[in-house]
Design a protein around this motif. Structure first.
Motif, PDB file in Angstrom:
ATOM      1  N   LYS A  86       0.835  -1.198   0.000  1.00  0.00           N
ATOM      2  CA  LYS A  86       0.000   0.000   0.000  1.00  0.00           C
ATOM      3  C   LYS A  86       0.879   1.261   0.000  1.00  0.00           C
ATOM      4  O   LYS A  86       0.612   2.232  -0.717  1.00  0.00           O
ATOM      5  N   PHE A  87       1.948   1.213   0.787  1.00  0.00           N
ATOM      6  CA  PHE A  87       2.898   2.330   0.843  1.00  0.00           C
ATOM      7  C   PHE A  87       3.563   2.554  -0.517  1.00  0.00           C
ATOM      8  O   PHE A  87       3.672   3.685  -1.009  1.00  0.00           O
ATOM      9  N   LYS A  88       4.032   1.483  -1.158  1.00  0.00           N
ATOM     10  CA  LYS A  88       4.713   1.589  -2.446  1.00  0.00           C
ATOM     11  C   LYS A  88       3.820   2.203  -3.519  1.00  0.00           C
ATOM     12  O   LYS A  88       4.275   3.006  -4.344  1.00  0.00           O
ATOM     13  N   HIS A  89       2.562   1.838  -3.533  1.00  0.00           N
ATOM     14  CA  HIS A  89       1.661   2.280  -4.598  1.00  0.00           C
ATOM     15  C   HIS A  89       0.960   3.605  -4.309  1.00  0.00           C
ATOM     16  O   HIS A  89       0.618   4.342  -5.229  1.00  0.00           O
ATOM     17  N   GLU A  90       0.775   3.908  -3.040  1.00  0.00           N
ATOM     18  CA  GLU A  90       0.047   5.138  -2.702  1.00  0.00           C
ATOM     19  C   GLU A  90       0.972   6.292  -2.308  1.00  0.00           C
ATOM     20  O   GLU A  90       0.565   7.458  -2.392  1.00  0.00           O
ATOM     21  N   GLU A  91       2.175   5.981  -1.885  1.00  0.00           N
ATOM     22  CA  GLU A  91       3.123   7.017  -1.448  1.00  0.00           C
ATOM     23  C   GLU A  91       4.409   6.903  -2.276  1.00  0.00           C
ATOM     24  O   GLU A  91       5.509   6.725  -1.741  1.00  0.00           O
ATOM     25  N   LYS A  92       4.255   7.009  -3.588  1.00  0.00           N
ATOM     26  CA  LYS A  92       5.390   6.766  -4.502  1.00  0.00           C
ATOM     27  C   LYS A  92       6.569   7.719  -4.254  1.00  0.00           C
ATOM     28  O   LYS A  92       7.729   7.322  -4.337  1.00  0.00           O
ATOM     29  N   GLU A  93       6.285   8.974  -3.967  1.00  0.00           N
ATOM     30  CA  GLU A  93       7.365   9.945  -3.750  1.00  0.00           C
ATOM     31  C   GLU A  93       8.176   9.590  -2.508  1.00  0.00           C
ATOM     32  O   GLU A  93       9.410   9.639  -2.526  1.00  0.00           O
ATOM     33  N   ASP A  94       7.476   9.207  -1.429  1.00  0.00           N
ATOM     34  CA  ASP A  94       8.187   8.813  -0.204  1.00  0.00           C
ATOM     35  C   ASP A  94       9.000   7.541  -0.435  1.00  0.00           C
ATOM     36  O   ASP A  94      10.121   7.407   0.068  1.00  0.00           O
ATOM     37  N   TRP A  95       8.449   6.597  -1.205  1.00  0.00           N
ATOM     38  CA  TRP A  95       9.152   5.354  -1.487  1.00  0.00           C
ATOM     39  C   TRP A  95      10.410   5.622  -2.318  1.00  0.00           C
ATOM     40  O   TRP A  95      11.464   5.037  -2.076  1.00  0.00           O
ATOM     41  N   LEU A  96      10.307   6.535  -3.275  1.00  0.00           N
ATOM     42  CA  LEU A  96      11.466   6.881  -4.107  1.00  0.00           C
ATOM     43  C   LEU A  96      12.549   7.542  -3.264  1.00  0.00           C
ATOM     44  O   LEU A  96      13.740   7.250  -3.422  1.00  0.00           O
ATOM     45  N   ASP A  97      12.143   8.426  -2.336  1.00  0.00           N
ATOM     46  CA  ASP A  97      13.113   9.066  -1.432  1.00  0.00           C
ATOM     47  C   ASP A  97      13.820   8.014  -0.568  1.00  0.00           C
ATOM     48  O   ASP A  97      15.034   8.097  -0.323  1.00  0.00           O
ATOM     49  N   MET A  98      13.060   7.036  -0.135  1.00  0.00           N
ATOM     50  CA  MET A  98      13.620   5.979   0.703  1.00  0.00           C
ATOM     51  C   MET A  98      14.621   5.136  -0.091  1.00  0.00           C
ATOM     52  O   MET A  98      15.681   4.745   0.426  1.00  0.00           O
ATOM     53  N   GLN A  99      14.303   4.857  -1.355  1.00  0.00           N
ATOM     54  CA  GLN A  99      15.218   4.102  -2.212  1.00  0.00           C
ATOM     55  C   GLN A  99      16.523   4.863  -2.430  1.00  0.00           C
ATOM     56  O   GLN A  99      17.610   4.271  -2.400  1.00  0.00           O
ATOM     57  N   ARG A 100      16.394   6.169  -2.650  1.00  0.00           N
ATOM     58  CA  ARG A 100      17.591   6.981  -2.864  1.00  0.00           C
ATOM     59  C   ARG A 100      18.496   6.971  -1.637  1.00  0.00           C
ATOM     60  O   ARG A 100      19.723   6.875  -1.740  1.00  0.00           O
ATOM     61  N   GLU A 101      17.886   7.075  -0.465  1.00  0.00           N
ATOM     62  CA  GLU A 101      18.688   7.079   0.757  1.00  0.00           C
ATOM     63  C   GLU A 101      19.338   5.713   0.980  1.00  0.00           C
ATOM     64  O   GLU A 101      20.494   5.623   1.382  1.00  0.00           O
ATOM     65  N   PHE A 102      18.597   4.658   0.670  1.00  0.00           N
ATOM     66  CA  PHE A 102      19.162   3.313   0.805  1.00  0.00           C
ATOM     67  C   PHE A 102      20.338   3.135  -0.155  1.00  0.00           C
ATOM     68  O   PHE A 102      21.358   2.527   0.193  1.00  0.00           O
ATOM     69  N   GLU A 103      20.208   3.675  -1.357  1.00  0.00           N
ATOM     70  CA  GLU A 103      21.288   3.600  -2.343  1.00  0.00           C
ATOM     71  C   GLU A 103      22.563   4.259  -1.792  1.00  0.00           C
ATOM     72  O   GLU A 103      23.669   3.736  -1.949  1.00  0.00           O
ATOM     73  N   SER A 104      22.390   5.382  -1.143  1.00  0.00           N
ATOM     74  CA  SER A 104      23.532   6.085  -0.562  1.00  0.00           C
ATOM     75  C   SER A 104      24.185   5.257   0.541  1.00  0.00           C
ATOM     76  O   SER A 104      25.412   5.155   0.625  1.00  0.00           O
ATOM     77  N   ARG A 105      23.361   4.632   1.375  1.00  0.00           N
ATOM     78  CA  ARG A 105      23.900   3.818   2.478  1.00  0.00           C
ATOM     79  C   ARG A 105      24.631   2.583   1.947  1.00  0.00           C
ATOM     80  O   ARG A 105      25.609   2.131   2.540  1.00  0.00           O
ATOM     81  N   LYS A 106      24.157   2.042   0.843  1.00  0.00           N
ATOM     82  CA  LYS A 106      24.826   0.869   0.254  1.00  0.00           C
ATOM     83  C   LYS A 106      26.275   1.186  -0.106  1.00  0.00           C
ATOM     84  O   LYS A 106      27.147   0.324  -0.011  1.00  0.00           O
ATOM     85  N   ARG A 107      26.509   2.400  -0.562  1.00  0.00           N
ATOM     86  CA  ARG A 107      27.850   2.774  -1.016  1.00  0.00           C
ATOM     87  C   ARG A 107      28.750   3.236   0.138  1.00  0.00           C
ATOM     88  O   ARG A 107      29.924   3.503  -0.075  1.00  0.00           O
ATOM     89  N   GLU A 108      28.187   3.353   1.322  1.00  0.00           N
ATOM     90  CA  GLU A 108      28.958   3.842   2.469  1.00  0.00           C
ATOM     91  C   GLU A 108      29.291   2.739   3.478  1.00  0.00           C
ATOM     92  O   GLU A 108      30.331   2.791   4.134  1.00  0.00           O
ATOM     93  N   THR A 109      28.409   1.754   3.589  1.00  0.00           N
ATOM     94  CA  THR A 109      28.539   0.755   4.650  1.00  0.00           C
ATOM     95  C   THR A 109      29.707  -0.195   4.411  1.00  0.00           C
ATOM     96  O   THR A 109      29.894  -0.703   3.305  1.00  0.00           O
TER      97      THR A 109
END
Length: 367
Positions: A97-120
Protein backbone atom coordinates in the motif's frame (compact mmCIF):
# COMPACT_ATOMS: atom_id res chain seq x y z
CA UNK A 1 25.54 23.20 -32.46
CA UNK A 2 22.22 23.40 -30.60
CA UNK A 3 21.52 26.93 -31.90
CA UNK A 4 21.84 25.80 -35.53
CA UNK A 5 19.97 22.47 -35.26
CA UNK A 6 17.26 22.25 -37.93
CA UNK A 7 14.88 19.52 -39.09
CA UNK A 8 16.84 18.80 -42.29
CA UNK A 9 20.28 18.47 -40.67
CA UNK A 10 21.87 15.04 -41.14
CA UNK A 11 24.62 13.18 -39.31
CA UNK A 12 26.60 10.13 -40.44
CA UNK A 13 26.74 6.77 -38.71
CA UNK A 14 29.97 4.72 -38.46
CA UNK A 15 29.48 3.38 -42.00
CA UNK A 16 29.12 6.90 -43.45
CA UNK A 17 25.39 6.53 -44.05
CA UNK A 18 23.55 9.89 -43.62
CA UNK A 19 20.70 9.97 -41.10
CA UNK A 20 18.33 12.75 -40.13
CA UNK A 21 19.55 14.17 -36.82
CA UNK A 22 15.95 14.58 -35.62
CA UNK A 23 15.29 10.85 -36.18
CA UNK A 24 18.47 9.83 -34.33
CA UNK A 25 17.75 12.07 -31.33
CA UNK A 26 14.08 11.06 -31.33
CA UNK A 27 14.97 7.36 -31.28
CA UNK A 28 17.53 7.92 -28.51
CA UNK A 29 15.05 9.82 -26.35
CA UNK A 30 12.38 7.15 -26.93
CA UNK A 31 14.80 4.41 -25.88
CA UNK A 32 15.78 6.27 -22.71
CA UNK A 33 12.14 6.93 -21.79
CA UNK A 34 11.13 3.31 -22.50
CA UNK A 35 14.08 2.05 -20.47
CA UNK A 36 13.20 4.26 -17.49
CA UNK A 37 9.54 3.19 -17.62
CA UNK A 38 10.34 -0.50 -18.01
CA UNK A 39 12.89 -0.43 -15.19
CA UNK A 40 11.03 1.83 -12.77
CA UNK A 41 11.49 0.53 -9.25
CA UNK A 42 14.21 -1.94 -10.24
CA UNK A 43 17.09 -0.24 -8.45
CA UNK A 44 18.87 3.02 -9.11
CA UNK A 45 22.10 1.64 -10.56
CA UNK A 46 20.75 -1.34 -12.44
CA UNK A 47 20.42 -4.99 -11.62
CA UNK A 48 22.92 -7.10 -13.52
CA UNK A 49 26.45 -8.31 -12.95
CA UNK A 50 28.27 -8.58 -16.29
CA UNK A 51 31.71 -10.13 -16.50
CA UNK A 52 33.87 -9.93 -19.62
CA UNK A 53 37.57 -10.48 -20.31
CA UNK A 54 39.77 -8.22 -22.47
CA UNK A 55 43.45 -7.92 -23.17
CA UNK A 56 45.19 -4.69 -24.05
CA UNK A 57 46.60 -4.29 -27.53
CA UNK A 58 48.84 -1.82 -29.25
CA UNK A 59 47.90 1.86 -29.44
CA UNK A 60 45.57 1.65 -26.39
CA UNK A 61 43.12 -0.78 -27.99
CA UNK A 62 41.20 -3.65 -26.38
CA UNK A 63 40.67 -7.17 -27.67
CA UNK A 64 37.79 -9.15 -26.21
CA UNK A 65 38.71 -12.74 -25.40
CA UNK A 66 35.53 -13.76 -23.56
CA UNK A 67 32.04 -12.32 -24.17
CA UNK A 68 29.97 -10.79 -21.38
CA UNK A 69 28.21 -13.20 -19.03
CA UNK A 70 26.49 -12.91 -15.70
CA UNK A 71 23.04 -12.51 -14.20
CA UNK A 72 20.65 -10.31 -12.25
CA UNK A 73 22.60 -10.49 -9.00
CA UNK A 74 23.60 -6.83 -8.81
CA UNK A 75 22.22 -3.87 -6.93
CA UNK A 76 18.64 -4.94 -7.62
CA UNK A 77 19.12 -8.09 -5.54
CA UNK A 78 20.26 -6.01 -2.55
CA UNK A 79 17.28 -3.70 -3.08
CA UNK A 80 14.97 -6.73 -3.03
CA UNK A 81 16.45 -7.88 0.27
CA UNK A 82 15.79 -4.41 1.71
CA UNK A 83 12.17 -4.66 0.55
CA UNK A 84 11.89 -8.06 2.25
CA UNK A 85 13.27 -6.55 5.45
CA UNK A 86 10.60 -3.83 5.37
CA UNK A 87 7.92 -6.47 4.70
CA UNK A 88 9.06 -8.38 7.79
CA UNK A 89 8.80 -5.19 9.82
CA UNK A 90 5.48 -3.69 8.64
CA UNK A 91 3.83 -6.59 6.81
CA UNK A 92 3.26 -7.13 3.07
CA UNK A 93 -0.16 -5.42 2.98
CA UNK A 94 1.14 -2.19 4.52
CA UNK A 95 4.31 -2.22 2.42
CA UNK A 96 2.48 -2.73 -0.90
CA UNK A 97 0.00 0.00 0.00
CA UNK A 98 2.90 2.33 0.84
CA UNK A 99 4.71 1.59 -2.45
CA UNK A 100 1.66 2.28 -4.60
CA UNK A 101 0.05 5.14 -2.70
CA UNK A 102 3.12 7.02 -1.45
CA UNK A 103 5.39 6.77 -4.50
CA UNK A 104 7.37 9.94 -3.75
CA UNK A 105 8.19 8.81 -0.20
CA UNK A 106 9.15 5.35 -1.49
CA UNK A 107 11.47 6.88 -4.11
CA UNK A 108 13.11 9.07 -1.43
CA UNK A 109 13.62 5.98 0.70
CA UNK A 110 15.22 4.10 -2.21
CA UNK A 111 17.59 6.98 -2.86
CA UNK A 112 18.69 7.08 0.76
CA UNK A 113 19.16 3.31 0.81
CA UNK A 114 21.29 3.60 -2.34
CA UNK A 115 23.53 6.08 -0.56
CA UNK A 116 23.90 3.82 2.48
CA UNK A 117 24.83 0.87 0.25
CA UNK A 118 27.85 2.77 -1.02
CA UNK A 119 28.96 3.84 2.47
CA UNK A 120 28.54 0.75 4.65
CA UNK A 121 31.62 -1.36 5.39
CA UNK A 122 31.81 -4.92 6.73
CA UNK A 123 33.89 -4.31 9.86
CA UNK A 124 32.09 -1.22 11.08
CA UNK A 125 30.26 -1.51 14.40
CA UNK A 126 28.36 1.68 13.72
CA UNK A 127 24.64 1.98 13.25
CA UNK A 128 23.21 2.59 9.76
CA UNK A 129 20.70 5.42 10.05
CA UNK A 130 17.84 5.99 7.62
CA UNK A 131 14.81 8.21 7.60
CA UNK A 132 11.55 6.30 7.57
CA UNK A 133 8.66 8.26 5.99
CA UNK A 134 5.87 9.36 8.29
CA UNK A 135 3.40 8.01 5.71
CA UNK A 136 4.71 4.46 6.25
CA UNK A 137 4.53 4.77 10.04
CA UNK A 138 0.97 6.12 9.82
CA UNK A 139 -0.11 3.31 7.47
CA UNK A 140 1.30 0.68 9.85
CA UNK A 141 -0.25 2.23 12.97
CA UNK A 142 -3.62 2.53 11.27
CA UNK A 143 -3.60 -0.97 9.83
CA UNK A 144 -2.24 -2.87 12.83
CA UNK A 145 -3.70 -0.70 15.60
CA UNK A 146 -0.24 -0.82 17.21
CA UNK A 147 2.68 1.54 17.51
CA UNK A 148 5.55 0.63 15.16
CA UNK A 149 8.22 1.45 17.79
CA UNK A 150 6.58 -0.94 20.25
CA UNK A 151 6.17 -3.65 17.61
CA UNK A 152 9.88 -3.48 16.67
CA UNK A 153 10.94 -3.70 20.33
CA UNK A 154 9.06 -6.99 20.71
CA UNK A 155 10.00 -8.50 17.33
CA UNK A 156 12.94 -10.63 16.13
CA UNK A 157 14.72 -7.36 15.37
CA UNK A 158 14.73 -6.15 18.98
CA UNK A 159 18.15 -4.65 19.70
CA UNK A 160 19.06 -4.80 15.98
CA UNK A 161 16.64 -2.25 14.53
CA UNK A 162 15.34 0.72 16.47
CA UNK A 163 12.88 3.43 15.53
CA UNK A 164 13.00 6.92 17.04
CA UNK A 165 10.50 9.34 15.58
CA UNK A 166 11.24 9.24 11.82
CA UNK A 167 14.72 7.71 12.15
CA UNK A 168 15.33 3.99 11.73
CA UNK A 169 18.63 2.72 13.14
CA UNK A 170 19.79 -0.59 11.69
CA UNK A 171 22.70 -2.57 13.10
CA UNK A 172 25.62 -2.98 10.73
CA UNK A 173 25.27 -6.76 10.98
CA UNK A 174 21.68 -6.73 9.70
CA UNK A 175 22.47 -4.22 6.95
CA UNK A 176 25.48 -6.17 5.60
CA UNK A 177 23.38 -9.36 5.50
CA UNK A 178 21.30 -7.70 2.78
CA UNK A 179 24.30 -8.16 0.46
CA UNK A 180 24.82 -11.88 1.15
CA UNK A 181 22.86 -13.39 -1.76
CA UNK A 182 24.20 -10.90 -4.30
CA UNK A 183 27.82 -11.23 -3.16
CA UNK A 184 27.67 -15.05 -3.12
CA UNK A 185 26.33 -15.20 -6.70
CA UNK A 186 28.80 -12.60 -7.98
CA UNK A 187 31.90 -14.15 -6.39
CA UNK A 188 30.82 -17.63 -7.51
CA UNK A 189 30.48 -16.49 -11.12
CA UNK A 190 33.83 -14.69 -11.08
CA UNK A 191 35.56 -17.83 -9.81
CA UNK A 192 33.81 -19.89 -12.48
CA UNK A 193 34.95 -17.57 -15.28
CA UNK A 194 38.54 -17.39 -14.05
CA UNK A 195 38.75 -21.16 -13.61
CA UNK A 196 39.03 -21.43 -17.40
CA UNK A 197 42.60 -22.52 -18.13
CA UNK A 198 42.89 -20.05 -21.01
CA UNK A 199 42.48 -17.19 -18.50
CA UNK A 200 45.24 -18.25 -16.10
CA UNK A 201 47.24 -15.12 -16.93
CA UNK A 202 44.48 -12.70 -15.85
CA UNK A 203 45.93 -10.62 -13.03
CA UNK A 204 43.78 -7.48 -12.96
CA UNK A 205 40.06 -7.14 -12.26
CA UNK A 206 38.47 -3.79 -13.11
CA UNK A 207 35.17 -3.10 -11.35
CA UNK A 208 32.88 -0.43 -12.80
CA UNK A 209 29.29 0.69 -12.34
CA UNK A 210 27.49 2.07 -9.30
CA UNK A 211 27.45 -1.23 -7.41
CA UNK A 212 31.25 -1.39 -7.66
CA UNK A 213 31.42 1.51 -5.21
CA UNK A 214 30.05 -0.70 -2.43
CA UNK A 215 32.80 -1.50 0.14
CA UNK A 216 30.97 -4.74 0.95
CA UNK A 217 31.23 -6.01 -2.64
CA UNK A 218 34.80 -4.72 -3.02
CA UNK A 219 35.99 -6.61 0.04
CA UNK A 220 34.20 -9.84 -0.93
CA UNK A 221 35.78 -9.83 -4.40
CA UNK A 222 39.27 -9.01 -3.09
CA UNK A 223 39.13 -11.81 -0.50
CA UNK A 224 37.81 -14.33 -3.05
CA UNK A 225 40.57 -13.58 -5.58
CA UNK A 226 43.75 -13.05 -3.51
CA UNK A 227 46.10 -13.32 -6.49
CA UNK A 228 44.22 -10.73 -8.55
CA UNK A 229 44.65 -6.96 -8.33
CA UNK A 230 41.21 -5.33 -7.98
CA UNK A 231 40.92 -1.81 -9.42
CA UNK A 232 37.98 0.53 -8.89
CA UNK A 233 38.38 3.80 -10.83
CA UNK A 234 37.22 7.12 -9.42
CA UNK A 235 33.64 7.78 -10.44
CA UNK A 236 33.00 4.08 -11.11
CA UNK A 237 29.27 4.70 -11.56
CA UNK A 238 29.86 6.80 -14.69
CA UNK A 239 32.72 4.80 -16.23
CA UNK A 240 30.44 2.77 -18.52
CA UNK A 241 28.89 5.95 -19.90
CA UNK A 242 32.31 7.55 -20.43
CA UNK A 243 33.54 4.39 -22.15
CA UNK A 244 30.58 4.47 -24.53
CA UNK A 245 31.38 8.09 -25.40
CA UNK A 246 35.03 7.25 -26.06
CA UNK A 247 34.01 4.33 -28.26
CA UNK A 248 31.57 6.55 -30.15
CA UNK A 249 34.39 8.93 -31.03
CA UNK A 250 36.93 6.18 -31.75
CA UNK A 251 35.43 2.92 -33.03
CA UNK A 252 38.88 1.37 -33.38
CA UNK A 253 39.40 1.46 -29.60
CA UNK A 254 37.97 -2.08 -29.48
CA UNK A 255 39.92 -4.01 -32.08
CA UNK A 256 38.22 -7.39 -31.71
CA UNK A 257 35.05 -8.78 -30.15
CA UNK A 258 33.51 -12.22 -29.64
CA UNK A 259 29.88 -12.53 -30.65
CA UNK A 260 27.58 -13.41 -27.78
CA UNK A 261 25.03 -14.84 -30.21
CA UNK A 262 25.01 -17.09 -33.26
CA UNK A 263 23.11 -15.41 -36.11
CA UNK A 264 21.32 -16.87 -39.09
CA UNK A 265 18.33 -16.58 -41.39
CA UNK A 266 15.20 -18.68 -41.78
CA UNK A 267 15.00 -20.74 -44.97
CA UNK A 268 12.76 -23.47 -46.38
CA UNK A 269 14.53 -26.67 -47.52
CA UNK A 270 12.82 -29.53 -49.36
CA UNK A 271 10.90 -31.87 -47.07
CA UNK A 272 12.66 -35.19 -46.42
CA UNK A 273 10.52 -38.02 -45.09
CA UNK A 274 11.96 -39.50 -41.90
CA UNK A 275 14.14 -36.47 -41.17
CA UNK A 276 11.68 -33.57 -40.97
CA UNK A 277 8.52 -33.85 -38.84
CA UNK A 278 5.26 -33.83 -40.80
CA UNK A 279 4.04 -30.90 -38.67
CA UNK A 280 6.61 -28.69 -40.43
CA UNK A 281 5.57 -29.74 -43.94
CA UNK A 282 3.74 -27.36 -46.27
CA UNK A 283 3.25 -26.93 -50.01
CA UNK A 284 3.59 -23.72 -52.00
CA UNK A 285 0.86 -22.86 -54.49
CA UNK A 286 3.41 -22.02 -57.19
CA UNK A 287 7.12 -21.31 -57.42
CA UNK A 288 6.89 -17.75 -58.71
CA UNK A 289 7.11 -14.64 -56.56
CA UNK A 290 8.01 -10.95 -56.76
CA UNK A 291 9.13 -10.52 -53.17
CA UNK A 292 11.57 -12.49 -51.01
CA UNK A 293 11.57 -11.97 -47.23
CA UNK A 294 14.59 -12.81 -45.08
CA UNK A 295 13.97 -13.22 -41.35
CA UNK A 296 17.09 -12.89 -39.16
CA UNK A 297 17.33 -14.96 -35.96
CA UNK A 298 19.79 -15.23 -33.08
CA UNK A 299 20.71 -17.79 -30.45
CA UNK A 300 23.17 -17.65 -27.55
CA UNK A 301 26.49 -18.91 -28.88
CA UNK A 302 26.99 -21.64 -26.28
CA UNK A 303 23.70 -23.32 -27.28
CA UNK A 304 23.38 -26.13 -29.80
CA UNK A 305 22.57 -24.83 -33.30
CA UNK A 306 18.78 -24.83 -33.83
CA UNK A 307 17.09 -26.86 -36.57
CA UNK A 308 13.88 -24.83 -36.64
CA UNK A 309 13.24 -21.15 -35.95
CA UNK A 310 10.66 -21.99 -33.25
CA UNK A 311 13.19 -24.01 -31.24
CA UNK A 312 13.64 -22.92 -27.62
CA UNK A 313 15.79 -19.81 -27.07
CA UNK A 314 15.94 -18.99 -30.81
CA UNK A 315 14.53 -15.49 -31.33
CA UNK A 316 13.89 -13.11 -34.22
CA UNK A 317 15.91 -9.87 -34.32
CA UNK A 318 14.92 -8.38 -37.68
CA UNK A 319 13.96 -8.94 -41.28
CA UNK A 320 14.79 -7.66 -44.77
CA UNK A 321 12.65 -7.77 -47.89
CA UNK A 322 13.82 -7.55 -51.51
CA UNK A 323 11.46 -7.00 -54.44
CA UNK A 324 12.21 -8.46 -57.86
CA UNK A 325 11.60 -6.44 -61.00
CA UNK A 326 9.44 -9.23 -62.36
CA UNK A 327 8.05 -12.55 -61.15
CA UNK A 328 10.66 -15.25 -60.99
CA UNK A 329 10.87 -18.97 -60.22
CA UNK A 330 12.25 -18.98 -56.68
CA UNK A 331 14.09 -22.29 -57.04
CA UNK A 332 16.21 -20.88 -59.88
CA UNK A 333 16.71 -17.35 -58.58
CA UNK A 334 20.04 -16.68 -56.90
CA UNK A 335 20.05 -14.20 -54.04
CA UNK A 336 23.03 -13.41 -51.83
CA UNK A 337 22.62 -12.53 -48.14
CA UNK A 338 25.53 -11.09 -46.12
CA UNK A 339 25.80 -9.75 -42.56
CA UNK A 340 28.51 -7.34 -41.40
CA UNK A 341 29.45 -7.37 -37.70
CA UNK A 342 31.78 -5.19 -35.67
CA UNK A 343 29.92 -1.89 -35.36
CA UNK A 344 27.23 -0.81 -32.92
CA UNK A 345 24.64 -2.56 -35.09
CA UNK A 346 24.53 -5.47 -37.56
CA UNK A 347 24.43 -4.47 -41.22
CA UNK A 348 22.46 -6.87 -43.45
CA UNK A 349 22.67 -6.79 -47.26
CA UNK A 350 20.65 -8.77 -49.80
CA UNK A 351 21.63 -8.82 -53.49
CA UNK A 352 19.69 -10.16 -56.45
CA UNK A 353 22.50 -11.88 -58.39
CA UNK A 354 20.48 -11.78 -61.61
CA UNK A 355 20.05 -8.01 -61.72
CA UNK A 356 22.61 -6.72 -59.18
CA UNK A 357 19.85 -5.01 -57.22
CA UNK A 358 20.71 -4.58 -53.52
CA UNK A 359 18.77 -3.90 -50.35
CA UNK A 360 20.48 -2.95 -47.06
CA UNK A 361 19.17 -2.65 -43.52
CA UNK A 362 20.61 -2.54 -40.00
CA UNK A 363 19.66 -4.34 -36.83
CA UNK A 364 20.38 -2.60 -33.54
CA UNK A 365 20.81 -4.02 -30.05
CA UNK A 366 18.08 -2.06 -28.26
CA UNK A 367 15.73 -5.05 -28.05
Amino acid sequence: MGKDLKRDITINDESGRPLLAADVFGMSIKFLVDDMLNNAGKGIDGGTIDVTVHETGSEHTLREIRPASGGDWGSIMVDKEFENLLIHIVGRTVFEKFKHEEKEDWLDMQREFESRKRETTVDSESIVGMRIPASLIDLYNKHSQRDLCTSLASSQYAGLIELKRDKMKISNKVFVQLFDASVTKTVGHLKSVLSDGSLKDVRILLMVGGYSESPVLQRAVSEALPGTEVLIPAGASSVVLRGALIYGHNLSSISERILKFTHGTAYTPFFIEGIHPRSKRFKEKDGNQKIMLFKIYALERDREDPVYIDDDECFKIGELEIEFDEESNTSKRKVSLSMLFGGTEIMVEVEDICTGKKKITTIDFLG
